[in-house]
Scaffold this active site. Structure first.
Site, PDB file in Angstrom:
ATOM      1  N   HIS A 125      15.696   2.763 -34.964  1.00 54.18           N
ATOM      2  CA  HIS A 125      15.121   3.417 -33.781  1.00 54.18           C
ATOM      3  C   HIS A 125      15.797   4.789 -33.648  1.00 54.18           C
ATOM      4  O   HIS A 125      16.955   4.944 -34.041  1.00 54.18           O
ATOM      5  CB  HIS A 125      15.471   2.529 -32.579  1.00 54.18           C
ATOM      6  N   GLN A 205      16.650  -5.380 -29.935  1.00 52.43           N
ATOM      7  CA  GLN A 205      15.524  -6.287 -30.172  1.00 52.43           C
ATOM      8  C   GLN A 205      15.970  -7.723 -30.430  1.00 52.43           C
ATOM      9  O   GLN A 205      15.147  -8.635 -30.404  1.00 52.43           O
ATOM     10  CB  GLN A 205      14.694  -5.804 -31.371  1.00 52.43           C
ATOM     11  N   CYS A 366       9.240   5.207 -31.716  1.00 53.74           N
ATOM     12  CA  CYS A 366      10.585   5.794 -31.824  1.00 53.74           C
ATOM     13  C   CYS A 366      11.211   5.503 -33.182  1.00 53.74           C
ATOM     14  O   CYS A 366      12.420   5.278 -33.277  1.00 53.74           O
ATOM     15  CB  CYS A 366      11.512   5.300 -30.720  1.00 53.74           C
TER      16      CYS A 366
HETATM   17  C1  PLP Z   1      14.425  -0.120 -27.347  1.00 52.79           C
HETATM   18  C2  PLP Z   1      15.342   0.094 -28.472  1.00 52.79           C
HETATM   19  C3  PLP Z   1      16.414   0.982 -28.368  1.00 52.79           C
HETATM   20  C4  PLP Z   1      16.635   1.842 -27.162  1.00 52.79           C
HETATM   21  O1  PLP Z   1      16.827   1.066 -26.023  1.00 52.79           O
HETATM   22  P1  PLP Z   1      16.842   1.756 -24.576  1.00 52.79           P
HETATM   23  O2  PLP Z   1      16.830   0.602 -23.647  1.00 52.79           O
HETATM   24  O3  PLP Z   1      15.596   2.597 -24.504  1.00 52.79           O
HETATM   25  O4  PLP Z   1      18.067   2.572 -24.492  1.00 52.79           O
HETATM   26  C5  PLP Z   1      17.273   1.084 -29.439  1.00 52.79           C
HETATM   27  N1  PLP Z   1      17.100   0.349 -30.547  1.00 52.79           N
HETATM   28  C6  PLP Z   1      16.082  -0.523 -30.685  1.00 52.79           C
HETATM   29  C7  PLP Z   1      15.969  -1.333 -31.929  1.00 52.79           C
HETATM   30  C8  PLP Z   1      15.165  -0.675 -29.646  1.00 52.79           C
HETATM   31  O5  PLP Z   1      14.146  -1.520 -29.792  1.00 52.79           O
END
Ligand code: PLP
Length: 408
Positions: A125, A205, A366
């Site tokens: 991400h 996740q 992302c």
């Molecule tokens: C959602 C996500 C993030 C970021 O999380 P936030 O709650 O937006 O800070 C980072 N890594 C992974 C794998 C994600 O799914």
């Protein structure tokens, strides 16, 4: 024991949002990877605290402030127990996964030197890419990237081969938010440690689907967000091994994180407060413990079993649709279903699904480097949580069957 249809209906009762409509249709919420919905007990706790017990933490001698402090520290110990960490001092509250990774990159990264190398993976991400790139503004640090195979699994041989005398850190996700792949993080940590390299695992996740065990994984840092695991927004967790956290400089300065301040010299508070500058989101932190209660009562194993059944069922049915391509076919996979239909644009599919009441995410999720690696601009992503039903999976498939001929 697994969850019966009756159990799922009872669980759904705890989520008032599930009975709302989108347009004329019942909401089918399949965007759980972006954020999960929130059970009533969490919402009620937030409302209760604002209505009855709002006071700032730590500084107060008065009753309300002590109650607020107790609640926040209760959640800290709840998290500590949940992830099997050695001490409450190793649990730091942040705004989310993103802030937790930025904290580690900035504070632990302070010691990196020109020529040092960091290992990431192509499925990260942006939250586990950009904070490391920010270090490159001041230091000549090289980022090495682990590739994936056709099923969307990391190439472990290549990972092994990336370590050399310049490697100072490895940071990788536990579960891919696009492919659903569950990475062998324990083995990857052991490999890094055999080279003396510390490891951060991005658990954003994983934490909704399994119970991350710090002693078992053995990683140095582990990060996750409350809002993806049935909890409130605005709260994240950084787990860090105590010796490392102690050796790191503060990330932000301000109230709460100090022992003594003068204009000549300031000393810092002990862990975990050294890394919690300013007023934390203490109400949401307090309510986060109710989300952990929900997961524990439902049973994390039951949650995962149910999601896996939904994933298997939805995957099988999805393949009935001509021109479908699924991204991520690892045997070890969480309930994330990324796909495209022929040449149709992911946005158009998502837009039409929304008209039918089905909420999915579209785009690059992302993870633009992963999209580039797959050679596509984006995917449609359906993801399941414990409250989803087989009927909802059917609604997704039936809607796609109607949409496909319009777009192809
Ligand atoms: C959602 C996500 C993030 C970021 O999380 P936030 O709650 O937006 O800070 C980072 N890594 C992974 C794998 C994600 O799914």
């Amino acid at each position: 024991m697994s969850l019966s249809d009756k159990d799922i209906l009872k669980i759904r009762d705890e989520f008032p949002i599930l009975s709302r409509k989108v347009g004329e249709r019942d909401l089918v919420y399949l965007d759980n990877t972006a954020t999960s919905l929130t059970p009533r007990r969490v919402v009620s706790e937030i409302e209760f605290l604002y209505a009855n017990s709002k006071a700032n933490v730590h500084r107060g001698v008065h009753t309300l402030s002590q109650e607020a402090t107790d609640r926040q520290e209760h959640t800290r110990r709840r998290v500590q127990g949940w992830i099997n960490a050695d001490s409450f001092e190793e649990i730091i509250f942040t705004r989310g996964t993103t802030e937790a990774i930025n904290l580690v990159a900035s504070s632990f990264g302070d010691r990196f030197k020109d020529g040092d190398e960091i290992i990431l993976t192509v499925m990260e991400h942006h939250a586990n890419i950009v904070p490391w790139q920010l270090l490159q503004r001041h230091k000549d640090i090289k980022i090495r990237v682990v590739d994936i195979n056709d099923r969307g699994e990391l190439d472990l041989d290549q990972y092994r081969s990336l370590f050399n005398e310049h490697t100072v850190f490895a940071s990788f996700t536990h579960i891919s938010n696009v492919l659903g792949t569950v990475n062998p993080v324990k083995e990857m940590t052991e490999i890094a440690h055999s080279h003396g390299v510390p490891v951060l695992v991005d658990g954003a996740q994983a934490s909704p689907h399994l119970r991350p065990d710090m002693k078992d994984i053995g990683c140095d840092f582990y990060v996750f967000s409350s809002h993806k695991m049935y909890g409130p927004t605005g709260v994240g967790v950084l787990y860090g091994r105590k010796e490392l956290l102690e050796s790191m400089p503060p990330y932000q300065g301000g109230g709460e994180m100090i022992k003594h301040v003068s204009f000549e010299h300031t000393t810092f508070a002990d862990l975990p407060f050294k890394f919690e500058a300013g007023t934390p989101d203490f109400i949401d932190i307090a309510a986060f413990s109710k989300a952990i209660d929900f997961i524990e009562e439902t049973g994390i194993g039951n949650i995962r079993d149910h999601e896996e059944k939904l994933l298997d069922y939805a995957t099988k049915r999805l393949l009935e649709i001509p021109g479908i391509k699924v991204y991520g076919n690892a045997p070890h996979k969480a309930a994330v279903l990324s796909f495209n239909i022929g040449e149709a644009h992911n946005y158009d599919v998502g837009f039409l699904l929304d008209k039918m009441g089905v909420a999915v995410r579209t785009g690059h999720h992302c993870a633009q480097p992963l999209m580039e690696r797959l050679g596509i601009p984006g995917t449609v992503r359906a993801s399941f949580a414990v409250y989803n039903t087989f009927e909802e999976a059917d609604k997704l498939i039936e809607a796609l069957k109607r949409i496909a001929p319009m777009l192809l």
